[in-house]
Scaffold this active site. Sequence first.
Site, PDB file in Angstrom:
ATOM      1  N   HIS A   1      30.883  45.865  24.414  1.00  0.00           N
ATOM      2  CA  HIS A   1      30.860  46.745  25.589  1.00  0.00           C
ATOM      3  C   HIS A   1      29.477  47.383  25.702  1.00  0.00           C
ATOM      4  O   HIS A   1      29.187  48.379  25.049  1.00  0.00           O
ATOM      5  CB  HIS A   1      31.935  47.822  25.451  1.00  0.00           C
ATOM      6  CG  HIS A   1      32.239  48.538  26.731  1.00  0.00           C
ATOM      7  ND1 HIS A   1      31.499  48.385  27.883  1.00  0.00           N
ATOM      8  CD2 HIS A   1      33.233  49.420  27.050  1.00  0.00           C
ATOM      9  CE1 HIS A   1      32.007  49.135  28.841  1.00  0.00           C
ATOM     10  NE2 HIS A   1      33.071  49.769  28.369  1.00  0.00           N
TER      11      HIS A   1
ATOM     12  N   TYR B   1      27.687  53.587  28.117  1.00  0.00           N
ATOM     13  CA  TYR B   1      27.964  53.790  26.709  1.00  0.00           C
ATOM     14  C   TYR B   1      26.727  53.372  25.902  1.00  0.00           C
ATOM     15  O   TYR B   1      25.707  53.002  26.470  1.00  0.00           O
ATOM     16  CB  TYR B   1      29.263  53.075  26.306  1.00  0.00           C
ATOM     17  CG  TYR B   1      30.432  53.582  27.135  1.00  0.00           C
ATOM     18  CD1 TYR B   1      30.609  54.959  27.300  1.00  0.00           C
ATOM     19  CD2 TYR B   1      31.288  52.725  27.795  1.00  0.00           C
ATOM     20  CE1 TYR B   1      31.638  55.461  28.088  1.00  0.00           C
ATOM     21  CE2 TYR B   1      32.329  53.224  28.584  1.00  0.00           C
ATOM     22  CZ  TYR B   1      32.493  54.589  28.730  1.00  0.00           C
ATOM     23  OH  TYR B   1      33.494  55.088  29.513  1.00  0.00           O
TER      24      TYR B   1
ATOM     25  N   TYR C   1      62.391  28.629  34.785  1.00  0.00           N
ATOM     26  CA  TYR C   1      63.279  27.938  35.730  1.00  0.00           C
ATOM     27  C   TYR C   1      63.605  28.836  36.926  1.00  0.00           C
ATOM     28  O   TYR C   1      64.005  28.368  37.971  1.00  0.00           O
ATOM     29  CB  TYR C   1      64.547  27.440  35.013  1.00  0.00           C
ATOM     30  CG  TYR C   1      65.450  28.533  34.494  1.00  0.00           C
ATOM     31  CD1 TYR C   1      66.617  28.888  35.168  1.00  0.00           C
ATOM     32  CD2 TYR C   1      65.133  29.209  33.320  1.00  0.00           C
ATOM     33  CE1 TYR C   1      67.440  29.888  34.679  1.00  0.00           C
ATOM     34  CE2 TYR C   1      65.951  30.214  32.838  1.00  0.00           C
ATOM     35  CZ  TYR C   1      67.104  30.544  33.516  1.00  0.00           C
ATOM     36  OH  TYR C   1      67.911  31.556  33.050  1.00  0.00           O
TER      37      TYR C   1
ATOM     38  N   ARG D   1      42.600  47.160  37.844  1.00  0.00           N
ATOM     39  CA  ARG D   1      43.625  47.973  38.510  1.00  0.00           C
ATOM     40  C   ARG D   1      44.668  47.125  39.224  1.00  0.00           C
ATOM     41  O   ARG D   1      45.853  47.467  39.233  1.00  0.00           O
ATOM     42  CB  ARG D   1      42.945  48.937  39.485  1.00  0.00           C
ATOM     43  CG  ARG D   1      42.160  50.027  38.773  1.00  0.00           C
ATOM     44  CD  ARG D   1      41.193  50.741  39.692  1.00  0.00           C
ATOM     45  NE  ARG D   1      40.095  49.883  40.113  1.00  0.00           N
ATOM     46  CZ  ARG D   1      39.080  50.278  40.864  1.00  0.00           C
ATOM     47  NH1 ARG D   1      39.034  51.516  41.294  1.00  0.00           N
ATOM     48  NH2 ARG D   1      38.112  49.443  41.196  1.00  0.00           N
TER      49      ARG D   1
HETATM   50  C1  FMN Z   1      42.461  52.846  33.434  1.00  0.00           C
HETATM   51  C2  FMN Z   1      41.158  52.129  33.307  1.00  0.00           C
HETATM   52  C3  FMN Z   1      40.569  52.006  32.047  1.00  0.00           C
HETATM   53  C4  FMN Z   1      39.379  51.293  31.904  1.00  0.00           C
HETATM   54  N1  FMN Z   1      38.863  51.093  30.651  1.00  0.00           N
HETATM   55  C5  FMN Z   1      37.833  50.228  30.483  1.00  0.00           C
HETATM   56  C6  FMN Z   1      37.453  49.788  29.191  1.00  0.00           C
HETATM   57  O1  FMN Z   1      38.076  50.102  28.184  1.00  0.00           O
HETATM   58  N2  FMN Z   1      36.372  48.968  29.103  1.00  0.00           N
HETATM   59  C7  FMN Z   1      35.694  48.529  30.218  1.00  0.00           C
HETATM   60  O2  FMN Z   1      34.717  47.791  30.094  1.00  0.00           O
HETATM   61  N3  FMN Z   1      36.072  48.905  31.453  1.00  0.00           N
HETATM   62  C8  FMN Z   1      37.148  49.691  31.611  1.00  0.00           C
HETATM   63  N4  FMN Z   1      37.596  49.987  32.864  1.00  0.00           N
HETATM   64  C9  FMN Z   1      36.976  49.286  34.010  1.00  0.00           C
HETATM   65  C10 FMN Z   1      37.780  48.009  34.336  1.00  0.00           C
HETATM   66  O3  FMN Z   1      37.792  47.096  33.240  1.00  0.00           O
HETATM   67  C11 FMN Z   1      37.207  47.312  35.576  1.00  0.00           C
HETATM   68  O4  FMN Z   1      35.923  46.861  35.262  1.00  0.00           O
HETATM   69  C12 FMN Z   1      37.157  48.230  36.781  1.00  0.00           C
HETATM   70  O5  FMN Z   1      38.368  48.946  36.915  1.00  0.00           O
HETATM   71  C13 FMN Z   1      36.897  47.450  38.064  1.00  0.00           C
HETATM   72  O6  FMN Z   1      37.832  46.406  38.227  1.00  0.00           O
HETATM   73  P1  FMN Z   1      39.172  46.568  39.118  1.00  0.00           P
HETATM   74  O7  FMN Z   1      38.744  46.947  40.500  1.00  0.00           O
HETATM   75  O8  FMN Z   1      39.826  45.210  39.050  1.00  0.00           O
HETATM   76  O9  FMN Z   1      40.001  47.627  38.498  1.00  0.00           O
HETATM   77  C14 FMN Z   1      38.757  50.728  33.046  1.00  0.00           C
HETATM   78  C15 FMN Z   1      39.328  50.899  34.300  1.00  0.00           C
HETATM   79  C16 FMN Z   1      40.529  51.560  34.437  1.00  0.00           C
HETATM   80  C17 FMN Z   1      41.161  51.659  35.806  1.00  0.00           C
END
Ligand code: FMN
Length: 414
Positions: A227, A232, A406, A378
């Site tokens: 990550h 971060y 099925y 999401r």
């Molecule tokens: C509840 C929540 C927790 C998340 N935690 C992380 C995480 O642990 N690591 C990360 O790289 N992104 C995290 N994200 C970002 C998501 O992985 C994703 O990149 C972001 O929500 C955009 O994609 P989406 O529109 O499909 O949600 C988090 C997002 C949400 C909503």
Amino acid sequence: MANKITRENIGSPNAPFYTPPSGTLVKTTQSNGVISKIPSLFTSLKIRGITLPNRIALSPMCMYCAAGDGTLTDWHLVHLGQFALRGAGLIMVEATAVTPEGRLSPQDSGLWKDEQIAPLKRIVDFVHSQGVKIGIQLAHGGRKSSTIAPFINAKAYENNKITFPQLLPEEFGGWPNDVFGPSPVQWDAEHANPKELTIEQIHMIQEAFVAAAKRAEKAGFDIVELHYAHGYLAHEFFSPISNKRTDKYGGSFENRVRFGLETAKKVREIWSEDKPLFVRISATDLVEDDEEDSWEIKQSVELSKLFKDLGVDLIDVSSGGNTPKQKLLLKELYQVPFAEEIKKNVDINVAAVGKINDPKLANGIVENGQADLVFIGRGYLADGNWAIRAAKELGVIIQTPVQYHYVIKNMMKL
Ligand SMILES: Cc1cc2nc3c(=O)[nH]c(=O)nc-3n(C[C@H](O)[C@H](O)[C@H](O)COP(=O)(O)O)c2cc1C
């Protein structure tokens, strides 16, 4: 040609059933006897020794409900397990801290000690019993550590007048005096005042990533994702907004990317040769201010080339998170152009993420060569059947566990 499905018992002791790989294309629907084209979203993707049955991945998402010592629970087994039953090609476990100080909140997942391996292995074994692949995202929150978990917000601490977002004080289990970053630059006034990491501490964190990856191997994970996004620690080193160092870890582009490259190289050296290593980056800081140097897409392209050279297999392209000055993009597919830019310029697998909720648009991203894999976040929390719905909308039937198949296969027919 659709992949051939065979029924061998690949169940674990806790799921001892004959279960073909979930998420694999079974067949395309036929109209007038003509088999329609296989949508790119449902083609397999082989990276090193791992084959994903389709291009749909559950995006890593912090659930902020690990046991106090970073250990995952039954909740995580059921939460992550559900996606293995419903056609996701890859499941990525949430940001998992490599040191206790690198957690964002006390409820974060962690992999800094051996005791944390067994609960993860239980999840991995279950997901594998369905023939599905699973990765883990290894993280260090840097200067954004020691905060209150989002839904354990002001209400939980109402009497103490703590509001979200907010630094978590010691009396509530925080570690505000042990928050570190490349430089003593606060994210904003609500976050910790980070201490500058010494060279020795930098090396200790790099070794913590390596130790966590070794534990991930013991837990049986197929993929490790580093990550390096969202403000971060690694991103803090990359960006001149948060990195003001004057030693070999700061200043020039080469120096600012050193921490991330060295760490990835060390992890690649111990991570199985036949298993992929992914890196999630923020392609840009999303800062429009020409006055201030920031991290931009052209630097992400250069960095991706360096990642490729050291054996990283996929760049997972996100954006932002490193400064309150960011102009967040909120429209559909908002980060896809960044993924596409990296894909165009670097010979490496790329994943797109961010508001990819419409299966036809998701398919288009892979079809048009903008990315090789799509991460759904999401959208998957809102609809655990995302892949099944996508199959229906794109006119194919995918495998689900025989116990459901099925019934579900009839629902996938148009
Ligand atoms: C509840 C929540 C927790 C998340 N935690 C992380 C995480 O642990 N690591 C990360 O790289 N992104 C995290 N994200 C970002 C998501 O992985 C994703 O990149 C972001 O929500 C955009 O994609 P989406 O529109 O499909 O949600 C988090 C997002 C949400 C909503």
